[in-house]
Structure formats: structure tokens, C-alpha cells
Design a protein around this motif. Structure first.
Motif, short mmCIF file in Angstrom:
data_model
loop_
_atom_site.label_atom_id
_atom_site.label_comp_id
_atom_site.label_asym_id
_atom_site.label_seq_id
_atom_site.Cartn_x
_atom_site.Cartn_y
_atom_site.Cartn_z
N ILE A 156 -0.11 -6.68 -4.77
CA ILE A 156 -0.17 -5.31 -4.29
C ILE A 156 -1.56 -5.00 -3.77
CG2 ILE A 156 -0.58 -4.47 -6.64
CD1 ILE A 156 0.89 -1.89 -5.86
N VAL A 157 -1.61 -4.25 -2.67
CA VAL A 157 -2.88 -3.81 -2.10
C VAL A 157 -2.87 -2.29 -2.03
CG1 VAL A 157 -3.14 -5.92 -0.75
CG2 VAL A 157 -2.06 -3.91 0.30
N ARG A 158 -4.05 -1.72 -1.82
CA ARG A 158 -4.14 -0.28 -1.71
C ARG A 158 -3.87 0.15 -0.27
NH1 ARG A 158 -10.32 -0.49 -1.24
NH2 ARG A 158 -10.63 0.20 0.92
N GLY A 159 -3.38 1.38 -0.15
CA GLY A 159 -3.25 2.00 1.16
C GLY A 159 -4.23 3.14 1.31
N ASN A 160 -4.24 3.76 2.48
CA ASN A 160 -5.19 4.84 2.71
C ASN A 160 -4.94 6.03 1.78
OD1 ASN A 160 -2.81 5.19 4.36
ND2 ASN A 160 -3.85 6.85 5.44
N THR A 161 -3.67 6.39 1.55
CA THR A 161 -3.43 7.53 0.66
C THR A 161 -3.71 7.18 -0.80
OG1 THR A 161 -1.05 7.11 0.39
CG2 THR A 161 -1.74 8.51 2.24
N ASP A 162 -3.60 5.91 -1.16
CA ASP A 162 -4.04 5.51 -2.50
C ASP A 162 -5.53 5.80 -2.66
OD1 ASP A 162 -1.50 4.42 -3.19
OD2 ASP A 162 -1.98 2.58 -2.12
N GLY B 265 0.76 -1.23 0.00
CA GLY B 265 0.00 0.00 0.00
C GLY B 265 0.79 1.29 0.00
N ASP B 266 0.04 2.39 -0.24
CA ASP B 266 0.57 3.75 -0.34
C ASP B 266 1.67 3.82 -1.40
OD1 ASP B 266 -1.27 4.55 1.51
OD2 ASP B 266 0.18 5.31 2.96
N LEU B 267 1.25 3.56 -2.62
CA LEU B 267 2.20 3.46 -3.73
C LEU B 267 2.61 4.81 -4.28
CD1 LEU B 267 3.70 1.54 -5.68
CD2 LEU B 267 1.65 1.56 -7.12
N VAL B 268 1.66 5.75 -4.45
CA VAL B 268 1.98 6.93 -5.26
C VAL B 268 1.79 8.28 -4.58
CG1 VAL B 268 1.53 5.74 -7.44
CG2 VAL B 268 -0.33 6.96 -6.30
N ALA B 269 0.92 8.41 -3.59
CA ALA B 269 0.59 9.74 -3.06
C ALA B 269 1.78 10.39 -2.37
CB ALA B 269 -0.57 9.64 -2.08
N ASN B 270 1.82 11.72 -2.45
CA ASN B 270 2.82 12.52 -1.75
C ASN B 270 4.23 12.24 -2.24
OD1 ASN B 270 0.63 13.41 -0.25
ND2 ASN B 270 1.00 11.99 1.41
N VAL C 19 2.21 -5.56 6.89
CA VAL C 19 1.56 -4.26 6.81
C VAL C 19 2.62 -3.17 6.66
CG1 VAL C 19 -0.41 -5.00 8.20
CG2 VAL C 19 1.56 -3.93 9.33
N GLY C 20 2.13 -1.94 6.45
CA GLY C 20 2.97 -0.74 6.46
C GLY C 20 2.26 0.33 7.27
N HIS C 21 1.93 1.45 6.61
CA HIS C 21 1.05 2.50 7.13
C HIS C 21 1.71 3.44 8.13
CE1 HIS C 21 -2.62 4.61 7.88
NE2 HIS C 21 -2.82 4.10 9.08
N THR C 22 2.25 2.92 9.24
CA THR C 22 2.84 3.80 10.25
C THR C 22 4.27 4.18 9.91
OG1 THR C 22 3.72 2.01 11.62
CG2 THR C 22 1.43 2.67 12.02
N HIS C 23 4.86 3.53 8.91
CA HIS C 23 6.24 3.75 8.47
C HIS C 23 7.26 3.29 9.51
CE1 HIS C 23 4.79 7.32 5.71
NE2 HIS C 23 4.13 6.19 5.51
N MET C 24 6.81 2.63 10.55
CA MET C 24 7.68 2.22 11.65
C MET C 24 7.87 0.70 11.64
SD MET C 24 6.07 4.70 14.58
CE MET C 24 7.31 4.25 15.81
N PRO C 25 9.06 0.21 11.32
CA PRO C 25 9.27 -1.24 11.30
C PRO C 25 8.93 -1.87 12.64
CG PRO C 25 11.12 -0.09 10.28
CD PRO C 25 10.26 0.96 10.92
N ALA C 26 8.28 -3.03 12.57
CA ALA C 26 7.89 -3.75 13.78
C ALA C 26 7.71 -5.22 13.45
CB ALA C 26 6.60 -3.18 14.37
#
Length: 257
Positions: A59-65, A35-40, A171-178
């Protein structure tokens, strides 16, 4: 099988290219993008072109997608859809302008329909039978609080991580590896290719799997920030200063031994 798992490219084709090259050097045969492939980012068209060329792409979509497609801004981290200060209003305007510009770029390049068809979730099964779920933020969601190293067990339960019929969730989203576990479920936030929480290389994970099990290797790949600056300068992006801050282009390129 060997798959490169990555997230939050955010229209940075230069960082994505660096990750793809690094993954190919270690013989990745599949690419999974959560997710979050193109925005910003200054290169949405180039980013999609790279993604489309990848072998065995999931590939899946993210919130900014989704925001690029709909104009909605609810669910961002941090929330910006109800601004309370002049500074928050400026961020709201910048994000809305960036998403509208990105949508126009994709439409003009003929990528809109492909992009609009991205699913919320994708499932895979590893050779040993491990059930894998790819989703941007949490099971069934592309937004919300997502997964960090500090997410409480109670919040994990509320978000449904144990109730999604998966053994391994990327997952991704928070940009924080875990890398977390709850019961028999392993939850992995692969971080961000383009917008890590502090200046560092593009974050991604290499998955190795066979009939005996699987293993994960974490990677950070340096990329040419000067080239990203040049791409932004030539992109006619509506909010270049705001975007430069998000991309941390004022930070020096990390030096690794």
C-alpha cells in the motif's frame, strides 16, 4: 501469483469489503492499494482495519492521505486551495473539515502511526521479471494531473513515466480507469473503489502473473449503497451532505445482468 489492485477507497469500508470478497472468490492471494485509503468517507477506522487484515498487502499513500495528516489541500483535482467563488469556499471548508475529522478518528483508534508511515511508492517484481511500480498519481508524486485515457504523450513524458525503472505502473488518483503504453512502459489506472467518475460499481483490477508473463482483468463490483447511507448517517461526519454528493449516494445502485 494473483493480486487484486485497487485505489481510492476513500473511507468506504462497505465498498472495500465488497471488493475484498469478490477478489477472494477468484482466489486473490495479495492486495495492492495505490492510495487515498480513508479521506472523504464515513468509515476511516473500519477501512484501515480491513486493509491491515489483507494478505500480502502492499500500500502507498495518496494525496488525500497526506492531507489528512498535514491539513494541506494543494494538488486536489479539481484545485480547491485557492477558492474564487462562494461555492468554492464551501468546498474548501467541507474538505478541510472532513480531513480534520478523519485525522481525529484515526488518532482515537490508534491507527495514526501506521497510516503516517505509508510510503510514496512501492516496487514489486513479477515472476517473469516484470518490474512493477505502485504509486498514487505518477512516478514520484501523490498529486498532480495523473493518468487518464486523454493524457497526451507529451504530458506522459513530462511526468516521467518512462524514466522510473519500471515496466508496469499501477496508479489511481483521477478515478478514471485507463490502460496506456509509452515505449516499453505500461501504465494502468485502476479507477476508484468508492468514487468512480459516474455511478457504477467499485472498480479494481485482477493481476495474474507467472514465469511466462502476466494478464490484467478489469472488474466492477456492486456494493450496498443503502448501507453506506446508513453508515454516513451514524458517523457524525461534519459535512454529510457534501460527502453524500461525492459518494453519489443519490444515484441508484447499478443493475448488472
Amino acid at each position: 501469483m494473483r493480486a487484486a489492485v485497487l485505489s481510492d477507497v476513500h473511507g468506504n469500508a462497505i465498498a472495500l469489503s465488497a471488493v475484498v470478497e469478490a477478489a477472494q472468490r477468484v482466489c486473490a492471494e495479495a492486495f495492492w492499494i495505490v492510495g487515498d485509503l480513508v479521506a472523504n468517507g464515513p468509515q476511516p477506522v473500519e477501512t484501515i482495519a480491513i486493509a491491515k487484515s489483507l494478505p500480502n498487502l502492499a500500500i502507498v499513500r495518496g494525496n488525500t492521505d497526506r492531507y489528512v495528516l498535514t491539513g494541506d489541500l494543494s494538488g486536489m483535482i479539481p484545485p480547491i486551495d485557492q477558492p474564487r467563488t462562494p461555492e468554492e469556499v464551501e468546498v474548501l471548508v467541507a474538505a478541510a473539515s472532513a480531513h480534520a475529522w478523519t485525522r481525529g478518528c484515526l488518532t482515537a483508534a490508534g491507527h495514526y502511526d501506521w497510516f503516517a508511515a505509508l510510503p510514496l511508492e512501492v516496487r514489486r517484481c513479477l515472476p517473469d521479471g516484470t518490474r512493477v511500480l505502485l504509486v498514487h498519481a505518477s512516478p514520484g508524486r501523490d498529486d498532480g494531473p495523473g493518468l487518464t485515457v486523454d493524457t497526451s504523450d507529451l504530458d506522459l513524458a513530462k511526468q516521467g513515466w518512462n524514466d522510473c525503472e519500471a515496466d508496469l505502473i499501477f496508479v489511481g488518483h483521477t478515478h478514471m480507469p485507463a490502460d496506456r503504453s509509452s515505449g516499453s512502459v505500461r501504465m494502468v489506472n485502476v479507477g476508484s473503489v468508492s468514487l468512480p467518475p459516474q455511478p457504477r460499481g467499485a472498480c479494481w483490477v485482477l493481476l495474474d502473473a507467472d514465469e511466462s508473463g502476466y494478464s490484467l482483468t478489469w472488474h466492477e463490483t456492486d456494493y450496498d449503497r443503502d448501507a453506506v447511507r446508513s453508515a454516513l448517517a451514524g458517523s457524525h461526519h461534519p459535512t454529510p451532505e457534501w460527502l453524500a454528493g461525492k459518494l453519489k449516494l443519490d444515484a441508484p445502485t447499478p443493475v448488472r445482468g
